[in-house]
Design a protein around this motif. Structure first.
Motif, short mmCIF file in Angstrom:
data_model
loop_
_atom_site.label_atom_id
_atom_site.label_comp_id
_atom_site.label_asym_id
_atom_site.label_seq_id
_atom_site.Cartn_x
_atom_site.Cartn_y
_atom_site.Cartn_z
N LEU A 226 62.44 27.07 -18.12
CA LEU A 226 61.63 28.04 -17.39
C LEU A 226 61.56 27.70 -15.90
CD1 LEU A 226 58.74 28.49 -19.97
CD2 LEU A 226 60.51 30.15 -19.39
N GLN A 227 61.50 26.43 -15.58
CA GLN A 227 61.49 26.02 -14.18
C GLN A 227 62.72 26.55 -13.47
OE1 GLN A 227 62.61 21.95 -13.26
NE2 GLN A 227 60.77 21.70 -11.99
N ASN A 228 63.86 26.43 -14.10
CA ASN A 228 65.12 26.91 -13.53
C ASN A 228 65.19 28.43 -13.58
OD1 ASN A 228 67.81 26.66 -12.48
ND2 ASN A 228 68.55 27.14 -14.54
N GLY A 229 64.77 29.01 -14.70
CA GLY A 229 64.90 30.45 -14.87
C GLY A 229 63.93 31.27 -14.04
N MET A 230 62.72 30.74 -13.85
CA MET A 230 61.71 31.45 -13.08
C MET A 230 61.73 31.06 -11.61
SD MET A 230 58.76 31.17 -16.03
CE MET A 230 57.38 31.73 -15.04
N GLY A 231 62.13 29.84 -11.32
CA GLY A 231 62.43 29.46 -9.95
C GLY A 231 61.29 29.06 -9.06
N ALA A 232 60.10 28.83 -9.60
CA ALA A 232 58.95 28.47 -8.75
C ALA A 232 58.96 26.96 -8.47
CB ALA A 232 57.65 28.89 -9.41
N VAL A 233 59.98 26.52 -7.74
CA VAL A 233 60.16 25.08 -7.51
C VAL A 233 59.70 24.70 -6.11
CG1 VAL A 233 62.05 24.89 -9.15
CG2 VAL A 233 62.56 25.44 -6.76
#
Length: 381
Positions: A226-233
């Motif tokens: 989800l971190q990669n897929g949603m991108g809120a990094v």
């Protein structure tokens, strides 16, 4: 080798750079990474949303502080929380939250996730029978905040973990107010810990971030997806600032606690103050629980003013060292009116905050100056 907290805070994930010998992890300000062949990644990195060495170092540092195997860093505490909820909840699922949950959590659950079909119940987490009664067949998550924001209620993490285990649900603990220096919920039985790293971990009011920490390998993999897929990094520089702040967490938290105790002592008997909310007070409803699961009682203090909302707003306007501002956990002392500021989203709900309440984030300035500032401000009421 088993090491102490301060040693882990300084060294975990922070090995000197192998190329240059830099003792500080570099800020890898790049969006992409060269490959030595199609799919042949030189050092495991391909694109900065998916992974960045500076972020990896921060995640290792945070995992070590919570005694966990895995950590995922995010662009804000709310991004971390939202990602965890989406990893664990589906439409028609149910989550239990504290009756005095953070306003941002209430807004997320009652609006954003509600639009997705997630239902919630708000209960007093110190009432274990009420917690058991609130858990439904559809419940997937028990969300705990301890100490809570802004009432500084204390929940018994071990007891909640037992209830969660019996019901087959996960216990997540927002550990932002305590920080891993004062409290480590995974060791008390929690499944996962969430932080707004903006607060005590960053510690200098100069960066926004969040993190989810767990030892559950399957959950960690889903969080990474989800971190990669949603991108809120977080950006590499955000990670650098947070990591730098963490290195002084132990010494800062001791000073926060020292100063908070000084403030509590000065305010507890003041005629303009109707009550002081602080877990370190023996009169606090769950003082014994706090003493059992926390190293010390933290740098957050809330007070209720005898003069009601008018006095609360006047106090916020009269301090000179305490800065009127939202957020918390920085080196500087802050004061705010939760009902009109951080918790405005709860107005008209069962979680609404009393208008006579003022929240103090006690910083690391000279304690005498903080006490004098509050006393002079109270004298103007």
């Amino acid at each position: 080798m088993v090491t102490g907290f301060a040693t882990r805070a300084i060294h975990s994930g922070q090995e000197p750079d192998p190329l240059t010998g830099s003792v500080v992890v570099p800020v890898h300000a790049t969006s992409t990474f060269a490959q030595d062949g199609v799919g042949n990644l030189r050092s495991g990195y391909e694109y900065a949303r998916t992974g960045n060495p500076t972020r990896t170092a921060l995640e290792a540092q945070l995992a070590a502080l919570e005694g966990a195997r895995f950590c995922r860093a995010f662009a804000s505490g709310m991004a971390a929380e939202d990602t965890l909820f989406r990893a664990l909840l589906r439409p028609d699922d149910h989550v239990v939250i504290p009756i005095d949950a953070y306003g941002g959590t209430f807004r997320l659950v009652s609006t954003v996730l509600a639009d997705w079909g997630v239902r919630f119940s708000a209960v007093d987490l110190s009432d274990l029978d009420a917690v058991r009664a609130a858990i439904l067949p559809e419940t997937k998550l028990l969300w705990c905040e301890t100490p809570t924001n802004p009432l500084l209620s204390i929940a018994d993490v071990s007891a909640l973990a037992s209830i969660a285990d019996e019901a087959g649900v996960r216990l997540a603990v927002d550990n932002t107010f305590a920080s891993p220096y004062l409290q480590q919920p995974l060791s008390l039985g929690a499944s996962v810990v969430v932080h707004s790293t903006t607060k005590y971990l960053g510690g200098h009011s100069d960066v926004v971030g969040g993190a989810v920490v767990t030892s559950d390998e399957e959950l960690a993999a889903d969080l990474a997806r989800l971190q990669n897929g949603m991108g809120a990094v977080p950006s590499p520089f955000d990670c650098f600032l947070t990591s730098r702040g963490i290195k002084t967490l132990a010494v800062r938290m001791e000073r926060h606690c020292d100063n908070a105790e000084r403030v509590v002592e000065a305010l507890e008997s003041h005629s303009a103050v109707s009550s002081v909310l602080y877990p370190g007070l023996p009169a606090h409803a769950n003082h014994e629980v706090a003493a059992k699961q926390m190293r010390r009682f933290g740098g957050m203090v809330s007070v209720r003013l005898a003069g009601g909302e008018e006095a609360a707003r006047a106090l916020c306007a009269a301090t000179k060292v305490f800065i009127l501002a939202e957020s918390l956990g920085g080196v500087e002392s802050l004061i705010e009116h939760p009902g009109a500021m951080t918790h405005a989203s709860t107005v008209g709900s069962p979680l609404e905050v009393s208008a006579d309440l003022v929240r103090l984030s006690v910083g690391i300035e000279d304690g005498d100056d903080l006490v004098e500032d509050l006393l002079q401000a109270l004298a103007t009421l």
